[in-house]
Design an enzyme around this catalytic site. Structure first.
Site, PDB file in Angstrom:
ATOM      1  N   SER A 166      32.650  21.011  16.665  1.00 42.69           N
ATOM      2  CA  SER A 166      32.149  21.388  15.346  1.00 42.69           C
ATOM      3  C   SER A 166      30.658  21.640  15.282  1.00 42.69           C
ATOM      4  CB  SER A 166      32.508  20.299  14.329  1.00 42.69           C
ATOM      5  OG  SER A 166      31.928  19.053  14.688  1.00 42.69           O
ATOM      6  N   LYS A 217      39.471  24.533   5.974  1.00 42.25           N
ATOM      7  CA  LYS A 217      38.586  25.474   6.663  1.00 42.25           C
ATOM      8  C   LYS A 217      39.200  26.866   6.568  1.00 42.25           C
ATOM      9  CE  LYS A 217      36.496  21.892   9.534  1.00 42.25           C
ATOM     10  NZ  LYS A 217      37.106  20.727   8.865  1.00 42.25           N
ATOM     11  N   HIS A 220      38.854  23.696  13.993  1.00 41.25           N
ATOM     12  CA  HIS A 220      38.015  24.894  13.970  1.00 41.25           C
ATOM     13  C   HIS A 220      38.620  26.037  14.766  1.00 41.25           C
ATOM     14  CE1 HIS A 220      34.680  22.787  11.995  1.00 41.25           C
ATOM     15  NE2 HIS A 220      35.021  21.762  12.744  1.00 41.25           N
TER      16      HIS A 220
END
Length: 394
Positions: free
Chosen positions: A177, A237, A205
């Site tokens: 991250s 996200k 991610h």
């Protein structure tokens, strides 16, 4: 108590590590109103631009009108709604696993999964740069902890070899991250298999960004549930909603459901949020053009930075850190960009190691080419005006 708190706050400020919340008015997209001023936003994790996508809000609103605003209980009481059940089935299908289990947050997912599967007689082997939720989950589990050098599969193998007795869990982020680089997942899977260990990959991610239909880095590497028994990821996200999940074989997920304290003792995700997440999953899977646009913006940013002679790290992900070093210098650059109309966060210890403070730039499919070019120009100008220009010969 007041004196102790004041002393701690003074120490944080003295170290250049003070943080403050910024007030966003309206939607959290590529352009935001922050503290009353419009800025281009380059510091969220909205990789596909879904957080402010109208279809997401419409799905949330329709579901809220039908099922209300809250779940009112934990999943194990009456908090488990048909929307959550449908979301879990769709997530499992997306990432290619038998079953998925939804948590209220990514932190709760990682802490709950790790603590549910290993304990004080077991071992956890973890990447040195794992996310805080993986670190805390490892600590809370009570298992013996072994840290290996970042993204080094050979070091992970050595650590596993020295972890004798009990079960062994190898834990890593897929995309890290703060650095934006990717773990050697295939190599780690081979190491785990050879050492009879379990591999857990947090694909927070990677989901939506990489792999077939955006199914993530684990899917991109073609790794099965035998090779990676545990895949976690967030829904806040690329999916543009909130919450998180773990996916794996049915018996593994049922064990987590029955034993994960962060799930059992937490109020369940509101069903309307689950409905919004379902919409986000459908868009992320079906709209390949968004993903292609995101990767175009990543390439454009990296090309512009190289042309400007500005520092880059090796990252093909939406996370593009600009390493500054000193805490105050990173904060000053962040403020200089804000004055130029760009919202970019300064990441400082303890989030990253001392001496590696940085600007954490994140790119989105919602950014235009002009947005990216403008950011690079603003960063070049701010860098030139700072002491950092000496480091790259500007």
């Amino acid at each position: 108590m007041h004196a102790v708190c004041r002393e701690r706050l003074d120490a944080i400020a003295e170290a250049g590590r003070e943080r403050r919340r910024r007030v966003i008015t309206g939607a959290h997209g590529a352009c935001v109103i922050v503290d009353g001023e419009t800025k281009r936003n380059f510091c969220n994790n909205d990789y596909l631009g879904l957080a402010a996508e109208p279809r997401m809000g419409q799905a949330l609103g329709r579901a809220a009108a039908r099922v209300g605003s809250g779940s009112a209980a934990s999943q194990m009481v009456t908090g488990y709604n048909a929307e959550q059940a449908a979301l879990e089935a769709e997530l499992a299908d997306w990432v290619g696993r038998e079953r998925a289990l939804v948590f209220a947050t990514g932190y709760a997912a990682n802490v709950g999964v790790i603590s549910a599967l290993v304990g004080k007689h077991d071992h956890i082997v973890a990447d040195a740069l794992n996310h805080a939720s993986l670190i805390d989950g490892s600590r809370l589990s009570g298992a013996a902890k072994h840290i290996y050098a970042h993204a080094d599969a050979a070091a992970a193998d050595t650590a596993l070899a020295g972890a004798a007795g009990g079960h062994r869990l190898l834990v890593t982020d897929s995309v890290f991250s703060m650095d934006g680089d990717t773990a050697p997942l295939a190599d780690l899977a081979r190491v785990a298999t050879d050492r009879d260990a379990w591999l857990m990959a947090d694909d927070a991610h990677g989901l939506g960004v990489f792999g077939p239909e955006g199914a993530g880095r684990v899917a991109e590497a073609g790794l099965s549930s035998h090779e990676v028994p545990l895949v976690t990821a967030t829904l806040g996200k690329s999916v543009g909603a909130a919450g998180a999940f773990v996916a794996g074989d049915d018996v593994v997920i049922e064990t987590i459901l029955q034993t994960a304290r962060s799930l059992i003792f937490s109020t369940a995700m509101p069903p309307a949020v689950a409905a919004a997440a379902r919409q986000g999953v459908a868009i992320a899977r079906g709209d390949a053009a968004r993903r292609h646009r995101l990767h175009d913006r990543i390439e454009r940013f990296r090309g512009g930075m190289a042309d400007a002679g500005l520092p880059l790290v090796a990252s093909d992900s939406p996370i593009q850190p600009v390493i500054v070093g000193d805490e105050r210098a990173a904060l000053a650059l962040s403020e200089a960009l804000l004055a130029r109309g760009y919202l970019v966060g300064a990441i400082r210890p303890p989030t990253v190691a001392p001496g590696t403070s940085r600007l954490r730039i994140t790119l989105s499919a919602a950014h235009t080419e002009a947005d990216v070019d403008g950011l690079v120009a603003a960063l070049a100008s701010a860098w030139q005006d700072s002491d950092n220009s000496k480091a790259v010969g500007l």
